[in-house]
Design an enzyme around this catalytic site. Structure first.
Site, PDB file in Angstrom:
ATOM      1  N   LYS A 222      -1.361   1.193   1.051  1.00 52.46           N
ATOM      2  CA  LYS A 222      -1.586   0.160   0.033  1.00 52.46           C
ATOM      3  C   LYS A 222      -3.060   0.153  -0.350  1.00 52.46           C
ATOM      4  O   LYS A 222      -3.935   0.059   0.531  1.00 52.46           O
ATOM      5  CB  LYS A 222      -1.194  -1.188   0.625  1.00 52.46           C
ATOM      6  CG  LYS A 222      -0.667  -2.197  -0.354  1.00 52.46           C
ATOM      7  CD  LYS A 222      -0.166  -3.392   0.440  1.00 52.46           C
ATOM      8  CE  LYS A 222       0.391  -4.462  -0.419  1.00 52.46           C
ATOM      9  NZ  LYS A 222       0.644  -5.686   0.353  1.00 52.46           N
TER      10      LYS A 222
HETATM   11  C1  E4P Z   1       2.600  -8.123  -1.180  1.00 46.82           C
HETATM   12  O1  E4P Z   1       2.447  -6.935  -1.083  1.00 46.82           O
HETATM   13  C2  E4P Z   1       1.514  -9.091  -1.007  1.00 46.82           C
HETATM   14  O2  E4P Z   1       0.909  -8.809   0.196  1.00 46.82           O
HETATM   15  C3  E4P Z   1       2.018 -10.512  -0.981  1.00 46.82           C
HETATM   16  O3  E4P Z   1       3.248 -10.596  -1.675  1.00 46.82           O
HETATM   17  C4  E4P Z   1       1.027 -11.534  -1.422  1.00 46.82           C
HETATM   18  O4  E4P Z   1       1.656 -12.792  -1.436  1.00 46.82           O
HETATM   19  P1  E4P Z   1       0.819 -14.164  -1.510  1.00 46.82           P
HETATM   20  O5  E4P Z   1       0.247 -14.291  -2.883  1.00 46.82           O
HETATM   21  O6  E4P Z   1       1.858 -15.222  -1.239  1.00 46.82           O
HETATM   22  O7  E4P Z   1      -0.223 -14.085  -0.457  1.00 46.82           O
END
Ligand code: E4P
Length: 217
Positions: free
Chosen positions: A83
């Site tokens: 990522k």
């Molecule tokens: C996904 O890859 C992200 O890490 C996640 O959905 C972020 O979510 P949040 O905005 O609730 O922290």
């Protein structure tokens, strides 16, 4: 549509995995902090539990260091998706790692143009954050529709991974728009099965069944 679980909580993943609904897992530095676990250790455990892609995020901000971190994370298991943030350094990292055959999830996407760049950099997944857009009074689902249209216009193969999901409505809307994947926290995924009429109907059936005095087993 694929369901990923947005957590680094091993127990929560194991519980949902029993339903056969878990097509992958996404983590991020905040979720690693919440787990209280070592990133390499916990990611290795998750990869062994789930067959599909498991996203593990780099934390460097310069491309060379991001690429090195990405290569190290990718060594954990075959199903790692590295990522990277949607910055120029992240896009360069994406191009390099996908050229090496690794899966890359480009994260922190908040605009259609950013999604276009990620697709051009060969991203396996693009992660638009719908909940965080809703938080600032911009409809996150509109962005998903725009990205779907753009990717279909040019036949980009990058999968739209709807992230920052906060409600079950985000899941319904993602499915209606034709997003490829949603990633949601365990509590949201569990809520997908809830309906008051199901609960009421089951209670009525159970009450009538008790009156029959019968047993199946
Ligand atoms: C996904 O890859 C992200 O890490 C996640 O959905 C972020 O979510 P949040 O905005 O609730 O922290």
């Amino acid at each position: 549509m694929k369901f990923f679980v947005d957590t680094a909580d091993i127990d929560a993943i194991a519980e949902l995995n029993e339903t056969g609904m878990v097509d992958g897992v996404t983590t991020n530095p905040s979720l690693i902090l919440k787990s209280g676990r070592d990133i390499l250790e916990v990611t290795r455990e998750i990869c062994a539990m789930v067959d599909g892609p498991v996203s593990a995020e780099v934390v460097a901000t310069e491309a060379d260091a991001m690429i090195s971190e990405g290569r190290k994370l990718a060594e954990i298991a075959e199903n790692i998706a590295v990522k990277v943030p949607l910055t120029w350094a992240g896009l360069k990292t994406c191009k390099t790692l996908t050229s090496e055959g690794k899966m890359v999830n480009v994260t922190l996407c908040f605009s259609a143009n950013q999604a276009l760049l990620a697709a051009k950099a060969g991203a396996t997944f693009i992660s638009p954050f719908v909940g965080r857009l809703d938080d600032v009074n911009i409809d996150g689902m509109d962005l998903i529709g725009e990205i779907r249209t753009i990717y279909d216009n040019f036949n980009f193969q990058t999968e739209i991974l709807v992230a920052s999901i906060r409600t079950v409505n985000h899941v319904t809307q993602s499915a209606l728009i034709g997003a490829d994947v949603i990633t949601a926290p365990p509590n949201v995924l569990k809520k997908l099965a809830d309906h008051p009429l199901t609960e009421n109907g089951l209670a009525a059936f159970m009450a009538d069944w008790a009156k029959t005095g019968q047993k199946i087993l």
